[in-house]
Design an enzyme around this catalytic site. Structure first.
Site, mmCIF file in Angstrom:
data_model
loop_
_atom_site.group_PDB
_atom_site.id
_atom_site.type_symbol
_atom_site.label_atom_id
_atom_site.label_comp_id
_atom_site.label_asym_id
_atom_site.label_seq_id
_atom_site.Cartn_x
_atom_site.Cartn_y
_atom_site.Cartn_z
ATOM 1 N N GLU A 1 0.161 -9.815 -0.700
ATOM 2 C CA GLU A 1 -0.936 -10.941 -0.134
ATOM 3 C C GLU A 1 -2.120 -10.650 -2.110
ATOM 4 O O GLU A 1 -2.520 -11.666 -2.349
ATOM 5 C CB GLU A 1 -2.043 -9.323 0.426
ATOM 6 C CG GLU A 1 -1.285 -9.588 1.285
ATOM 7 C CD GLU A 1 -2.499 -8.502 2.401
ATOM 8 O OE1 GLU A 1 -2.221 -6.888 2.039
ATOM 9 O OE2 GLU A 1 -3.051 -8.737 3.728
ATOM 10 N N GLU B 1 4.389 -6.013 7.114
ATOM 11 C CA GLU B 1 3.484 -4.200 7.531
ATOM 12 C C GLU B 1 4.058 -4.059 9.202
ATOM 13 O O GLU B 1 4.123 -3.548 9.699
ATOM 14 C CB GLU B 1 2.576 -4.824 7.517
ATOM 15 C CG GLU B 1 1.747 -4.852 6.439
ATOM 16 C CD GLU B 1 2.000 -6.133 5.307
ATOM 17 O OE1 GLU B 1 2.712 -7.176 5.953
ATOM 18 O OE2 GLU B 1 1.325 -6.387 4.572
ATOM 19 N N GLY C 1 1.308 -5.328 0.361
ATOM 20 C CA GLY C 1 -0.306 -5.437 -0.655
ATOM 21 C C GLY C 1 -0.011 -6.522 -1.161
ATOM 22 O O GLY C 1 -0.766 -7.374 -2.689
ATOM 23 N N ALA D 1 0.659 -1.470 -0.155
ATOM 24 C CA ALA D 1 0.124 -0.099 -0.205
ATOM 25 C C ALA D 1 1.180 1.367 0.043
ATOM 26 O O ALA D 1 2.093 1.469 0.160
ATOM 27 C CB ALA D 1 -1.183 -0.040 1.458
#
Ligand code: NAI
Length: 726
Positions: A121, A144, A118, A68
């Protein structure tokens, strides 16, 4: 389709290729805008029957998807808003997964470069993953927690399902990325191929998945071997039964607490999400993820960690000067002294900056030591596959030389001095260097405490003299503190700042003064240790309190590591410059008189058995003339006295113009001295608690312990006006 951040194409076989290409940025990141594009793409992939399979890759040369956009996190001020954003991400990834699970359209990720957060992910939601074999550029991970967050787009759910709970916890709780070979071993990617054939390999894989061949019957031996593989055994014994899982989670929790001391809320939250997902199913796990993300994104710890990240990014672009003087190119560097620091500096010249070093030493033994240090670091790079063996050999042949003769330094553009910490010696090597080098050669000193202007006094070219203060071990520590005098030319500063970045460092620029910034704020902190010992605190209590507060090692251990003799010498220099504030109680001298130099001679505050630290050396109290009285001083008081000494001195450095900004002070303390990252640095921490609270506590301490706790003028002023540093 009208797409801003993606390139979309469908080939004759019905395989869609989706390439991420965030507009206007070198790096692919996720944000609400890229999310909108993704929804358009998903609609098409779901509805277009001509599309039979999908490859997802990147149009950027060196990154897949770095996660992100961190700037966007700062806009999430309300946990509910953050939860909704994670819900949207989870929905998108869920739809991607449903393409292959429910609609029979294989989805293959083609990964080269950063595939983080992300990004991973997204790759996890695909049905298969192919990665490039580039061990240098390609990294896969869930970093993260390093920003005080957790994977909120299904990472805590899909990762354990793909690679097993134990491996997933390792990745998620440490935030450490893995390279392609390791990823293949973990089962995180299905194949590793050369970069040039990546997209084609992913396409072929998608086509294969459309028509999977029937599984080959396994022989009994094959099946047995599969079970005898230790990783498979762990999965069977631990992960597939509830008692085993309990053991596994308990182990992970213990290891995590040992690392975080309970100071970081993100890892336990991530662990809990994994646990919920495993025990209660994916939907419950995803819900837990969203809620935890919402809480964490507004936490002070995450804000502090993100501010360090941003400051580091900003410093990458900061030229270090206010004028537009240009940095000059550096291709040959002279290094004076091939000891611990000189060796390390020459090593990063080779492994990071890719420039030639010539090490100047006093004798052949010094020459061998210097070259040996570089060789050791280069060998480590080869072992970890950061450098090819042939390149390493070539670099050692061509880029690393050593001499005992100054005349070999005539054509270097930069000389970095790392001889013993002695003013007269430093001045004489400066004069000797000036004699043999050209007028444009920069002389940088790696002194850890002597003012640069003292070294430059009497120099023929004082404008070329600057400080480059590295931290030990140079090849590992991320900070470089550049110190400028009022005579240092701007082009000199710009040049060494740019060069430090090439060496892989985060560079702060500070003004000259005794101890500059980093050494100076250690001064009153170290002195306070002695006062605490005098007041009855034990060594275990002092080190324990500060490790609990978040430092990687306690101050007493640090003193043994740095060398008590070195510390004493620096302490004296600081005391002469700043007086009482930095003055340790007189008993300190007794340590050096007792030949206690710390780890290096096996005699310090601690005992050393065959070089291994083995408990406090109880005889040290008698040498200091103090009596330990465990429990006399509370942990809180130890933490307050020590941390406030450092913070207060940092505020003085800002007030006196040693520091250019609070940001630089925070980065210097965190990256150079191990100041707890979750507190964001001394200045961020003052803001978090409020200057008035800090000043009040300092005044209380000053009442009991005297003027050494008097608040720095800058802090007192801020408390009065109710201001903050940021
Ligand atoms: P060291 O003792 O490991 O290395 C010093 C080297 O300089 C020795 O190999 C010595 O032979 C050589 N040398 C002495 N006189 C010389 C001359 N005239 N010409 C060429 N070489 C000469 O010391 P270390 O730890 O590498 O420290 C060097 C400098 O770096 C000191 O100023 C120290 O304060 C500073 N520093 C040290 C840090 C540390 O953690 N050790 C951290 C930051 C700075």
């Amino acid at each position: 389709m009208d797409l801003t951040h993606f390139i979309f194409d469908v080939d004759g076989d019905g395989i869609a290729t989706v390439l991420m290409d965030r507009a206007g940025e070198a790096m692919n990141t996720f944000s609400p805008e890229t999310g909108e594009d993704l929804v358009v793409i998903l609609n098409r992939l779901e509805q277009d029957d001509a599309i039979r399979g999908v490859v997802i890759g990147s149009a950027k040369p060196d990154n897949f998807l770095a996660g992100a956009d961190i700037r966007w996190f700062a806009t999430l001020v309300d946990p509910a808003e953050a939860e909704a954003a994670m819900q949207a991400a989870q929905d998108g990834f869920g739809r991607l997964e449903a393409l292959h699970l429910r609609r029979g359209k294989p989805v293959v990720a083609a990964i080269h470069g950063a595939c983080l957060g992300g990004g991973l992910e997204l790759a996890l939601a695909c049905g298969a993953r192919v990665s490039s074999d580039d061990e240098k550029r390609t990294q896969l991970g869930q970093p993260e927690v390093q920003l005080g967050l957790l994977p909120g787009g299904g990472g805590t759910q899909r990762l354990p399902r793909l690679i097993g709970i134990a491996s997933a916890l390792d990745l998620i709780l440490t935030g450490r990325p893995v390279r392609p070979r390791k990823a293949l071993k973990l089962g995180l990617v299905d194949a590793v191929v050369p970069r040039s054939g990546l997209l084609e390999a992913a396409r072929t894989r998608a086509l294969q998945l459309l028509h999977p061949p029937p599984p080959e019957p396994q022989t009994l031996t094959e099946r047995l071997n599969a079970y005898l593989n230790p990783a498979a055994l762990q999965t069977v014994v631990l992960e597939r039964n509830p008692i085993g899982r309990r053991v596994l989670f308990a182990q992970a929790e213990k290891a995590m607490l040992k690392e975080t001391k309970g100071n970081y809320p993100a890892p336990p939250a991530a662990l809990e999400c994994v646990r919920v997902g495993v025990e209660k199913g994916m939907a419950a796990g995803l819900a837990a993820e969203q809620a935890a993300f919402g809480r964490l994104v507004v936490s002070p710890e995450s804000k502090a960690l993100r501010s360090i990240f941003f400051a580091t990014q900003e410093l990458k672009r900061d030229p270090g000067i206010a004028t537009d003087a240009e940095a000059r190119d550096i291709s040959r560097v002279g290094v004076l002294g091939g000891g611990l620091m000189g060796g390390g500096i020459a090593a990063v010249n080779t492994t990071r900056a890719g420039v030639s070093s010539i090490i100047k030493e006093v004798d052949q033994a010094g020459v061998d030591r210097g070259i040996g240090y570089v060789q050791k670091v280069v060998d480590g790079q080869v072992k970890r596959r950061r450098m090819q063996k042939a390149d390493a050999w070539l670099a050692m042949q061509r880029q690393v030389t050593a001499t005992t003769d100054y005349r070999d330094l005539t054509d270097v553009e930069l000389v970095i001095e790392a001889v013993f910490e002695d003013l007269d010696l430093k001045r004489s090597v400066l004069a000797e260097t000036e004699e043999v080098t050209a007028s444009g050669t920069i002389f940088a000193t790696n002194t850890s405490s002597i003012p640069i202007s003292d070294i430059a006094r009497g120099a023929a070219r004082p404008a070329n003299v600057v400080g480059m203060h590295y931290f030990s071990p140079v090849e590992k520590m991320p900070l470089l503190e550049v110190i400028v005098t009022d005579q240092t030319a701007d082009w000199v500063t710009a040049t060494v700042v740019a060069f430090g970045k090439r060496q892989g460092k985060t560079v702060i620029v500070v003004n000259d003064g005794t101890g500059f910034y980093t050494t100076r704020i250690i001064g009153p902190y170290s002195a306070e240790v002695m006062y605490l010992l005098k007041d009855g605190a034990t060594i275990e209590e002092i080190d324990g309190a500060m490790v609990q507060w978040g430092f990687p090692v306690g101050p007493v251990t640090l003193s043994d590591e740095v060398g008590i003799d070195v510390g004493a010498k620096i302490g004296k220099i600081l005391e002469n410059a700043f007086g009482e504030r930095m003055e340790a109680p007189p008993a300190f001298g007794a340590l050096t008189a007792d030949d206690r130099r710390g780890r290096k001679n096996g005699r310090g505050f601690y005992r050393y058995e065959d070089g291994v630290k083995a408990g406090v050396d109880e005889s040290v109290y008698a040498v200091l003339g103090v009596t330990p009285r465990p429990g006399t001083i509370s942990r809180q008081e130890i933490q307050d006295r020590l941390s406030l000494q450092m913070i207060n001195e940092a505020a003085r450095c800002l007030g006196e113009g040693i520091l250019r900004s609070a940001r630089d002070g925070d980065i210097g303390a965190v990256m150079g001295l191990g100041f707890p990252p979750f507190r964001g640095g001394p200045f961020r921490w003052v803001d978090e608690l409020g200057a008035d609270t800090i000043v009040e506590r300092l005044r209380e301490l000053a009442k009991v312990h005297g003027d050494r706790f008097a608040p720095a003028p800058r802090l007192a002023e801020m408390a009065d006006k109710g201001e903050s540093f940021y």
